[in-house]
Design an enzyme around this catalytic site. Structure first.
Site, mmCIF file in Angstrom:
data_model
loop_
_atom_site.group_PDB
_atom_site.id
_atom_site.type_symbol
_atom_site.label_atom_id
_atom_site.label_comp_id
_atom_site.label_asym_id
_atom_site.label_seq_id
_atom_site.Cartn_x
_atom_site.Cartn_y
_atom_site.Cartn_z
ATOM 1 N N PRO A 155 43.247 39.877 44.998
ATOM 2 C CA PRO A 155 43.816 38.549 45.269
ATOM 3 C C PRO A 155 43.034 37.691 46.264
ATOM 4 O O PRO A 155 43.490 37.456 47.395
ATOM 5 C CB PRO A 155 45.213 38.889 45.796
ATOM 6 C CG PRO A 155 45.021 40.200 46.494
ATOM 7 C CD PRO A 155 44.004 40.952 45.675
ATOM 8 N N CYS A 156 41.904 37.171 45.843
ATOM 9 C CA CYS A 156 41.118 36.317 46.734
ATOM 10 C C CYS A 156 41.855 35.031 47.108
ATOM 11 O O CYS A 156 41.498 34.377 48.095
ATOM 12 C CB CYS A 156 39.756 36.000 46.113
ATOM 13 S SG CYS A 156 39.828 35.361 44.430
ATOM 14 N N HIS A 157 42.898 34.670 46.340
ATOM 15 C CA HIS A 157 43.679 33.482 46.697
ATOM 16 C C HIS A 157 44.449 33.690 48.001
ATOM 17 O O HIS A 157 44.921 32.723 48.604
ATOM 18 C CB HIS A 157 44.642 33.112 45.567
ATOM 19 C CG HIS A 157 45.679 34.156 45.274
ATOM 20 N ND1 HIS A 157 45.409 35.292 44.537
ATOM 21 C CD2 HIS A 157 46.988 34.245 45.628
ATOM 22 C CE1 HIS A 157 46.505 36.027 44.438
ATOM 23 N NE2 HIS A 157 47.484 35.413 45.101
#
Length: 210
Positions: free
Chosen positions: A169-171
């Site tokens: 989850p780079c967000h």
């Protein structure tokens, strides 16, 4: 006695050599709500995930949202929606729960990590395992979680090239620090998609600044 030509050979560009293994890939497109994931499999390992979303549909009336379509139907015109592998079915189920606003732990997937540096692997796995649904961290915070405090700039570069968005989850990685934490960067999809994902997870509220 043979003679070797002294004529300089043309240096071939990378595009002159096709990676034939790509033609053997299996791709499956998973759609739930406004999100579309394309899983790119090379053999039994996941090379990358392509993610897109249908932002305009989010502004439409709920009744008009039935039968969500691929947000970018021209990207893979011959690829029907629906999982074709056991891993794909697991991701599809998790994706449906995710867009319904439920906390999700994505299934363990066999990522193709050949060529990634140890630091890159450590950062990606720290993000997957230590920043759960409903939380966020900063580039500096993720560097510390990966055992490399002070490497925030390197973490930012890794996030920009993350091959497996949403599942890793780079967000959930934001810029700044302290009271100056802001949304920052999210590839071609931009900050609106990043904001939507974090609001859906309950990790931020509407006051979070870009």
């Amino acid at each position: 006695m043979s003679r070797h030509s002294t004529t300089p050979r043309r240096r071939l560009a990378t595009a002159d050599f096709l990676d034939e293994s790509l033609f053997d890939e299996v791709r499956e497109r998973l759609v739930a709500g406004p999100l579309s994931l394309i899983l790119h499999w090379r053999g039994d390992r996941l090379r990358e995930i392509t993610m897109s979303w249908d932002a305009p549909a989010l502004a439409s009336a709920p009744a008009a949202r039935d039968g969500w379509s691929n947000p970018r139907p021209d990207s893979w015109p011959g690829l029907p929606a629906g999982p074709v592998t056991a891993h794909g079915r697991a991701v599809q189920a998790a994706l449906e729960a995710y867009v319904a606003g439920k906390p999700v732990r994505w299934p363990d997937l066999p990522f193709l990590m050949d060529g990634l540096t140890p630091f890159t692997r450590d950062v990606l796995m720290a993000l997957r395992d230590k920043v759960p649904h409903g939380q966020f961290t900063t580039y500096a915070g993720l560097a510390a979680l990966a055992g490399r405090p002070g490497a925030a700039r390197g973490v930012g570069q890794i996030m920009a090239r993350n091959p497996w968005p949403l599942v890793i989850p780079c967000h959930r990685v934001l810029g700044g620090s302290g009271r100056n934490i802001r949304l920052h960067g999210f590839g071609a999809s931009g900050l609106p998609m990043k904001r939507w994902l974090l609001l859906l997870e309950g990790a931020i509220d509407e006051t979070m600044k870009d």
